[in-house]
Enzyme design. Structure first.
Site, PDB file in Angstrom:
ATOM      1  N   GLU A 127      10.001   7.595   3.201  1.00  0.00           N
ATOM      2  CA  GLU A 127       9.352   7.643   4.523  1.00  0.00           C
ATOM      3  C   GLU A 127      10.204   7.094   5.660  1.00  0.00           C
ATOM      4  O   GLU A 127       9.742   6.265   6.455  1.00  0.00           O
ATOM      5  CB  GLU A 127       8.006   6.890   4.448  1.00  0.00           C
ATOM      6  CG  GLU A 127       7.080   7.476   3.406  1.00  0.00           C
ATOM      7  CD  GLU A 127       5.786   6.700   3.216  1.00  0.00           C
ATOM      8  OE1 GLU A 127       5.590   5.671   3.869  1.00  0.00           O
ATOM      9  OE2 GLU A 127       4.960   7.149   2.386  1.00  0.00           O
ATOM     10  N   ASN A 169      12.055  10.756  -0.407  1.00  0.00           N
ATOM     11  CA  ASN A 169      10.630  11.085  -0.531  1.00  0.00           C
ATOM     12  C   ASN A 169       9.928  10.859   0.807  1.00  0.00           C
ATOM     13  O   ASN A 169      10.134   9.825   1.454  1.00  0.00           O
ATOM     14  CB  ASN A 169      10.019  10.151  -1.603  1.00  0.00           C
ATOM     15  CG  ASN A 169       8.636  10.535  -2.051  1.00  0.00           C
ATOM     16  OD1 ASN A 169       8.399  11.665  -2.440  1.00  0.00           O
ATOM     17  ND2 ASN A 169       7.708   9.580  -2.011  1.00  0.00           N
ATOM     18  N   HIS A 206       0.251  14.770   0.789  1.00  0.00           N
ATOM     19  CA  HIS A 206      -1.077  14.224   1.074  1.00  0.00           C
ATOM     20  C   HIS A 206      -1.705  15.123   2.133  1.00  0.00           C
ATOM     21  O   HIS A 206      -1.446  14.969   3.326  1.00  0.00           O
ATOM     22  CB  HIS A 206      -0.972  12.788   1.594  1.00  0.00           C
ATOM     23  CG  HIS A 206      -0.433  11.827   0.585  1.00  0.00           C
ATOM     24  ND1 HIS A 206      -1.128  11.496  -0.560  1.00  0.00           N
ATOM     25  CD2 HIS A 206       0.718  11.120   0.540  1.00  0.00           C
ATOM     26  CE1 HIS A 206      -0.423  10.619  -1.261  1.00  0.00           C
ATOM     27  NE2 HIS A 206       0.698  10.384  -0.627  1.00  0.00           N
ATOM     28  N   GLU A 235       3.163  13.295  -4.657  1.00  0.00           N
ATOM     29  CA  GLU A 235       1.954  12.463  -4.478  1.00  0.00           C
ATOM     30  C   GLU A 235       0.762  13.322  -4.078  1.00  0.00           C
ATOM     31  O   GLU A 235      -0.037  12.949  -3.220  1.00  0.00           O
ATOM     32  CB  GLU A 235       2.208  11.386  -3.407  1.00  0.00           C
ATOM     33  CG  GLU A 235       3.382  10.486  -3.704  1.00  0.00           C
ATOM     34  CD  GLU A 235       3.635   9.415  -2.641  1.00  0.00           C
ATOM     35  OE1 GLU A 235       2.740   9.156  -1.803  1.00  0.00           O
ATOM     36  OE2 GLU A 235       4.741   8.840  -2.644  1.00  0.00           O
ATOM     37  N   ASP A 237      -2.463  15.060  -3.167  1.00  0.00           N
ATOM     38  CA  ASP A 237      -3.923  14.965  -3.107  1.00  0.00           C
ATOM     39  C   ASP A 237      -4.374  15.730  -1.873  1.00  0.00           C
ATOM     40  O   ASP A 237      -3.638  15.835  -0.897  1.00  0.00           O
ATOM     41  CB  ASP A 237      -4.445  13.516  -3.136  1.00  0.00           C
ATOM     42  CG  ASP A 237      -3.867  12.593  -2.078  1.00  0.00           C
ATOM     43  OD1 ASP A 237      -3.274  13.075  -1.091  1.00  0.00           O
ATOM     44  OD2 ASP A 237      -4.028  11.366  -2.233  1.00  0.00           O
TER      45      ASP A 237
HETATM   46  O1  G3I Z   1      -3.306  -6.105  -5.207  1.00  0.00           O
HETATM   47  C1  G3I Z   1      -3.918  -6.574  -3.998  1.00  0.00           C
HETATM   48  C2  G3I Z   1      -5.076  -7.464  -4.303  1.00  0.00           C
HETATM   49  O2  G3I Z   1      -4.611  -8.616  -4.964  1.00  0.00           O
HETATM   50  C3  G3I Z   1      -5.781  -7.810  -2.998  1.00  0.00           C
HETATM   51  O3  G3I Z   1      -6.894  -8.576  -3.271  1.00  0.00           O
HETATM   52  C4  G3I Z   1      -6.179  -6.569  -2.248  1.00  0.00           C
HETATM   53  C5  G3I Z   1      -6.831  -6.884  -0.909  1.00  0.00           C
HETATM   54  O4  G3I Z   1      -6.463  -5.970   0.078  1.00  0.00           O
HETATM   55  O5  G3I Z   1      -5.031  -5.793  -2.014  1.00  0.00           O
HETATM   56  C6  G3I Z   1      -4.376  -5.376  -3.193  1.00  0.00           C
HETATM   57  O6  G3I Z   1      -3.232  -4.663  -2.838  1.00  0.00           O
HETATM   58  C7  G3I Z   1      -3.467  -3.329  -2.378  1.00  0.00           C
HETATM   59  C8  G3I Z   1      -2.685  -2.385  -3.264  1.00  0.00           C
HETATM   60  O7  G3I Z   1      -2.791  -1.077  -2.772  1.00  0.00           O
HETATM   61  C9  G3I Z   1      -3.173  -2.393  -4.708  1.00  0.00           C
HETATM   62  O8  G3I Z   1      -4.509  -1.938  -4.762  1.00  0.00           O
HETATM   63  C10 G3I Z   1      -2.983  -3.241  -0.944  1.00  0.00           C
HETATM   64  O9  G3I Z   1      -3.809  -4.007  -0.104  1.00  0.00           O
HETATM   65  C11 G3I Z   1      -3.002  -1.814  -0.505  1.00  0.00           C
HETATM   66  O10 G3I Z   1      -2.368  -1.723   0.769  1.00  0.00           O
HETATM   67  C12 G3I Z   1      -2.243  -0.953  -1.472  1.00  0.00           C
HETATM   68  O11 G3I Z   1      -2.316   0.404  -1.047  1.00  0.00           O
HETATM   69  C13 G3I Z   1      -1.343   1.254  -1.569  1.00  0.00           C
HETATM   70  C14 G3I Z   1      -0.546   1.862  -0.442  1.00  0.00           C
HETATM   71  O12 G3I Z   1       0.380   2.797  -0.976  1.00  0.00           O
HETATM   72  C15 G3I Z   1       0.224   0.795   0.331  1.00  0.00           C
HETATM   73  O13 G3I Z   1       1.131   1.355   1.203  1.00  0.00           O
HETATM   74  C16 G3I Z   1      -2.052   2.344  -2.357  1.00  0.00           C
HETATM   75  O14 G3I Z   1      -2.667   1.786  -3.517  1.00  0.00           O
HETATM   76  C17 G3I Z   1      -1.074   3.429  -2.781  1.00  0.00           C
HETATM   77  O15 G3I Z   1      -1.768   4.522  -3.300  1.00  0.00           O
HETATM   78  C18 G3I Z   1      -0.277   3.887  -1.569  1.00  0.00           C
HETATM   79  O16 G3I Z   1       0.674   4.836  -2.009  1.00  0.00           O
HETATM   80  C19 G3I Z   1       1.480   5.410  -0.977  1.00  0.00           C
HETATM   81  C20 G3I Z   1       2.843   5.687  -1.575  1.00  0.00           C
HETATM   82  O17 G3I Z   1       3.391   4.530  -2.144  1.00  0.00           O
HETATM   83  C21 G3I Z   1       3.790   6.249  -0.530  1.00  0.00           C
HETATM   84  N1  G3I Z   1       3.214   7.418   0.115  1.00  0.00           N
HETATM   85  C22 G3I Z   1       1.867   7.239   0.657  1.00  0.00           C
HETATM   86  C23 G3I Z   1       0.919   6.715  -0.407  1.00  0.00           C
HETATM   87  C24 G3I Z   1      -0.498   6.609   0.108  1.00  0.00           C
HETATM   88  O18 G3I Z   1      -0.592   5.677   1.137  1.00  0.00           O
END
Ligand code: G3I
Length: 302
Positions: A127, A169, A206, A235, A237
Site C-alpha cells: 500500500e 501488494n 476489497h 485479499e 472480499d
Molecule cells: O489484537 C488487538 C486486541 O488485543 C485489542 O483488544 C483490539 C482492540 O481494538 O485490537 C486488536 O487488534 C486488531 C487486529 O485487527 C486484530 O483483530 C486491530 O485493532 C485492528 O486494527 C486489526 O485490523 C486489521 C487491519 O488489517 C489493520 O490494518 C484486520 O484484522 C485485517 O483484516 C486488516 O487487513 C488488511 C491487510 O493487512 C492489508 N490490506 C487491507 C486489509 C483490510 O484492512
C-alpha cells in the site's frame, strides 16, 4: 473437484484464505479452512507490530501458530507484510530518515531469515500509493526516507530469501483506468527495466458493491503479467458477496496464465474485518453461500 483448493489446483493455482491465530481453537473455522483452502496468509500475525514489537527483538509466537497450522495441514504460505505504513510498532512510528531506513531493512532481514525457504510469496511492500487521482506515492514515514525505499526493500528481501517470490501488494488497483493502477504499473515497469528484484504484484481486491471495481480487472492482470511479473488476487472480499462478481474475478485469474491464485480475506462473514458487508464465501454458521458455488463452478471450468 469438490473443494476450492483442489479445483484451483487443476490449473496449477491455489485458492487461499487469511487465517487469524485467535480463531485456530474454533473447530468450525479450522475444519472449513482446512477442507477448502490450500494457501494461507496470516491476517495480522506477520505484520511489523506483531513480529518486532521492540526494535531488534523479534517475536514469532503468533506468526508461527498460523505458519505451523498451515504447513502441518499441507498448505503453502503467503507472507504478509514486511514494509508498510500501517501497523508499525510505536518505536518504528517514531523513527525517521536513515535510522528508519535501516530499521526497515533490519526488519525485512529478521523476519525473512526466520522463514527462509518456507514462504511461497512475500508481500515485501504494502500500500505505498496514495488514494485518489494523484498517482503519487502515499505520504508516510517510510516514503519520507526517500523515494527509493521500495526498491531498497525489494533488494534487501531478495538477498534475505532468494527462494521467495517478492510481491508488491495494494488495493484499488484492479481497474485499469484508475490513476493508482497506472502509478503502480509505471513503478513495476521501471523496476523490471532497471533490474529491481520484483516477482509479483498482489491485487488485494476489497470490492464494494455498485462500482466498476472489477469491470476490466482481466485487462489489468494481463497488462501487469506482460511486464514479466506474476499476479495474484491477495485479499478478495466483495460487499454482499454477489455470486456473479465472485465468478467473474475467478475467471479473470484463470484467464491469465501468470495469475498464481486467489486468496479470500477470511473464512466466514463473521471472521471478516468488515462483517457488516457479509463479503465472504461462508455464512457465520459455516454454511456455503451462493458465491461459494459460483467460485467452485468457475474453478471447475463451468
Ligand atoms: O489484537 C488487538 C486486541 O488485543 C485489542 O483488544 C483490539 C482492540 O481494538 O485490537 C486488536 O487488534 C486488531 C487486529 O485487527 C486484530 O483483530 C486491530 O485493532 C485492528 O486494527 C486489526 O485490523 C486489521 C487491519 O488489517 C489493520 O490494518 C484486520 O484484522 C485485517 O483484516 C486488516 O487487513 C488488511 C491487510 O493487512 C492489508 N490490506 C487491507 C486489509 C483490510 O484492512
Amino acid at each position: 473437484e469438490s473443494t476450492l483448493g483442489a479445483a484451483a489446483a487443476q490449473s496449477g493455482r491455489y485458492f487461499g484464505t487469511a487465517i487469524a491465530s485467535g480463531r485456530l481453537g474454533d473447530s468450525t473455522y479450522t475444519s472449513i479452512a482446512n477442507r477448502e483452502f490450500n494457501s494461507v496468509t496470516a491476517e495480522n500475525e506477520m505484520k511489523i507490530d506483531a513480529t518486532e514489537p521492540q526494535r531488534g527483538q523479534f517475536n514469532f509466537a503468533a506468526a508461527d501458530r498460523v505458519f505451523n497450522w498451515a504447513v502441518q495441514n499441507g498448505k503453502q504460505v503467503r507472507g504478509h507484510t514486511l514494509a508498510w505504513h500501517s501497523q508499525q510498532p510505536g518505536w518504528m512510528q517514531n523513527l525517521s530518515g536513515g535510522t528508519l531506513r535501516q530499521a526497515m531493512n533490519d526488519h525485512i532481514k529478521g523476519v525473512m531469515a526466520h522463514y527462509k525457504g518456507k514462504i511461497a510469496q512475500w508481500d515485501v511492500v504494502n500500500e505505498a500509493f496514495a488514494d485518489g487521482s494523484s498517482g503519487a506515492r502515499r505520504d508516510s514515514n517510510l516514503q519520507r526516507t526517500g523515494n527509493d525505499w521500495i526498491e531498497d526493500a525489494f533488494r534487501t528481501a531478495r538477498a534475505a530469501d532468494p527462494a521467495a517470490k517478492l510481491c508488491y501488494n495494494d488495493y484499488n488497483v484492479e481497474n485499469w483506468t484508475w490513476a493508482k493502477t497506472q502509478a503502480m504499473y509505471n513503478m513495476v515497469k521501471d523496476f523490471k527495466q532497471r533490474g529491481v528484484p520484483i516477482d509479483c504484484v498482489g491485487f488485494q481486491s476489497h470490492f464494494n458493491s455498485g462500482s466498476p471495481y472489477n469491470s476490466n480487472f482481466r485487462t489489468t492482470l494481463q497488462n501487469f503479467a506482460a511486464l514479466g511479473v506474476d499476479v495474484a488476487v491477495t485479499e478478495l472480499d466483495i460487499q454482499g458477496a454477489p455470486a456473479t462478481t465472485y465468478a467473474d474475478v475467478t475467471k479473470d485469474c484463470l484467464a491469465v496464465p501468470r495469475c498464481l491464485g486467489i486468496t479470500v480475506w477470511g473464512v466466514r462473514d463473521t471472521d471478516s474485518w468488515r462483517p457488516e458487508h457479509t463479503p465472504l464465501l461462508f455464512n457465520g454458521d459455516g454454511s456455503k453461500k451462493p458465491a461459494y458455488t459460483a467460485v467452485l463452478n468457475a474453478l471447475n471450468g463451468g
